[in-house]
Design a protein around this motif. Structure first.
Motif, PDB file in Angstrom:
ATOM      1  N   VAL A 270      49.834  91.057  82.422  1.00 23.11           N
ATOM      2  CA  VAL A 270      49.273  90.003  81.569  1.00 23.11           C
ATOM      3  C   VAL A 270      49.856  88.651  81.951  1.00 23.11           C
ATOM      4  O   VAL A 270      49.133  87.662  82.135  1.00 23.11           O
ATOM      5  N   GLU A 271      51.162  88.587  82.095  1.00 14.17           N
ATOM      6  CA  GLU A 271      51.811  87.341  82.496  1.00 14.17           C
ATOM      7  C   GLU A 271      51.397  86.946  83.910  1.00 14.17           C
ATOM      8  O   GLU A 271      51.203  85.758  84.203  1.00 14.17           O
ATOM      9  N   LEU A 272      51.252  87.936  84.776  1.00 15.83           N
ATOM     10  CA  LEU A 272      50.858  87.641  86.149  1.00 15.83           C
ATOM     11  C   LEU A 272      49.470  87.013  86.191  1.00 15.83           C
ATOM     12  O   LEU A 272      49.248  86.017  86.903  1.00 15.83           O
ATOM     13  N   ALA A 273      48.508  87.567  85.438  1.00 18.57           N
ATOM     14  CA  ALA A 273      47.160  87.004  85.403  1.00 18.57           C
ATOM     15  C   ALA A 273      47.181  85.584  84.850  1.00 18.57           C
ATOM     16  O   ALA A 273      46.449  84.710  85.329  1.00 18.57           O
TER      17      ALA A 273
ATOM     18  N   VAL B 110      43.409  83.209  87.614  1.00 14.30           N
ATOM     19  CA  VAL B 110      42.153  83.831  88.056  1.00 14.30           C
ATOM     20  C   VAL B 110      42.144  85.258  87.532  1.00 14.30           C
ATOM     21  O   VAL B 110      43.187  85.825  87.193  1.00 14.30           O
ATOM     22  N   PRO B 111      40.961  85.886  87.446  1.00  8.35           N
ATOM     23  CA  PRO B 111      40.905  87.280  86.974  1.00  8.35           C
ATOM     24  C   PRO B 111      41.704  88.201  87.879  1.00  8.35           C
ATOM     25  O   PRO B 111      41.612  88.125  89.103  1.00  8.35           O
TER      26      PRO B 111
ATOM     27  N   LEU C 185      34.200  92.932  88.053  1.00  7.17           N
ATOM     28  CA  LEU C 185      35.579  92.553  87.757  1.00  7.17           C
ATOM     29  C   LEU C 185      36.244  93.498  86.767  1.00  7.17           C
ATOM     30  O   LEU C 185      37.461  93.682  86.799  1.00  7.17           O
ATOM     31  N   ASP C 186      35.443  94.087  85.876  1.00  4.60           N
ATOM     32  CA  ASP C 186      36.020  94.972  84.864  1.00  4.60           C
ATOM     33  C   ASP C 186      36.003  96.437  85.300  1.00  4.60           C
ATOM     34  O   ASP C 186      36.282  97.331  84.491  1.00  4.60           O
ATOM     35  N   ALA C 187      35.665  96.709  86.566  1.00  2.00           N
ATOM     36  CA  ALA C 187      35.641  98.091  87.054  1.00  2.00           C
ATOM     37  C   ALA C 187      37.052  98.669  87.034  1.00  2.00           C
ATOM     38  O   ALA C 187      38.031  97.975  87.329  1.00  2.00           O
ATOM     39  N   TYR C 188      37.137  99.958  86.700  1.00  2.00           N
ATOM     40  CA  TYR C 188      38.433 100.632  86.643  1.00  2.00           C
ATOM     41  C   TYR C 188      38.653 101.392  87.946  1.00  2.00           C
ATOM     42  O   TYR C 188      37.737 102.028  88.464  1.00  2.00           O
ATOM     43  N   PRO C 189      39.859 101.330  88.500  1.00  3.09           N
ATOM     44  CA  PRO C 189      40.123 102.026  89.769  1.00  3.09           C
ATOM     45  C   PRO C 189      39.978 103.531  89.618  1.00  3.09           C
ATOM     46  O   PRO C 189      40.572 104.136  88.727  1.00  3.09           O
TER      47      PRO C 189
END
Length: 214
Positions: A149-152, A157-158, A49-53
């Motif tokens: 941030v607001e969207l999450a 969900v993550p 989940l914390d992988a960077y594109p």
């Protein structure tokens, strides 16, 4: 004055090194992009989940959630338009932004068929835009800056980093280039210009020193 010129000359040399390093970073990114193109397509849901594109080709399966987001001030062939972005919820209960394509400003209000099922694309970092005071930050409709941030928070969900630009788009959408558009050669040229300026300042300092001690 001699010491002042010598100190000032250090700045162009430092800037030359910085621009050279930037050029190397850009070149490495392009090499990575081309290498990933030759590799297989990864399942996005299997990545952490914390992988960077990192420009990976990925596939995903999910369902669209929330309203369509239209990111303003995106040009294609010198024509102003918007990036059409949809949030998709994946099977692992995470969400990701999916870029469906580009629309000219005149067609930005057109309705599009829902996005669902399996999709393939390129996982890219979020686009960075230069914005002025008063830019619209939001999570729906036409915005200048996407508030992730607001969207999450609203999704509950993550939200994975970056976005997936779809490999195939359907009319009236048009595709945007997924390969980085920057040029390492431009940074190398800047580095050379700063280097020459530094050398000129050094030459001026040496000439002035010789005249004072002649």
């Amino acid at each position: 004055m001699v010491w002042l010129l010598s100190l000032i000359a250090l700045l162009p040399f430092a800037l030359a090194v910085w621009q050279w390093q930037r050029g190397q970073e850009r070149a490495a990114t392009l090499v990575q992009f081309d290498q990933l193109t030759r590799h297989g397509v990864l399942a996005l849901a299997e990545l952490p989940l914390d992988a960077y594109p990192g420009w990976q080709p990925v596939w995903l399966r999910g369902q669209a959630v929330g309203p369509v987001i239209l990111l303003n001030n995106v040009y294609r062939d010198d024509q102003p338009g918007v990036r059409v972005i949809q949030v998709m919820k994946l099977a692992d209960n995470s969400a990701v932004l999916v870029e469906r394509g580009w629309l000219p400003v005149a067609r930005a209000g057109e309705s599009l068929p829902p996005l669902s099922g399996e999709q393939t694309g390129r996982w890219l970092p979020m686009p960075q835009h230069f914005t002025l005071p008063g830019a619209v930050h939001g999570v729906a409709g036409r915005v200048d800056v996407l508030d992730t941030v607001e969207l999450a928070t609203r999704l509950g969900v993550p939200l994975r980093q970056g976005l997936v630009a779809l490999s195939q788009v359907e009319p009236p959408l048009a595709a945007l280039p997924s390969r980085p558009q920057f040029s390492p050669q431009r940074h190398y040229a800047y580095a050379l210009q700063w280097l020459l300026l530094g050398l000129c300042l050094c030459a001026a300092a040496i000439t002035l020193w010789r005249r004072r001690h002649a």
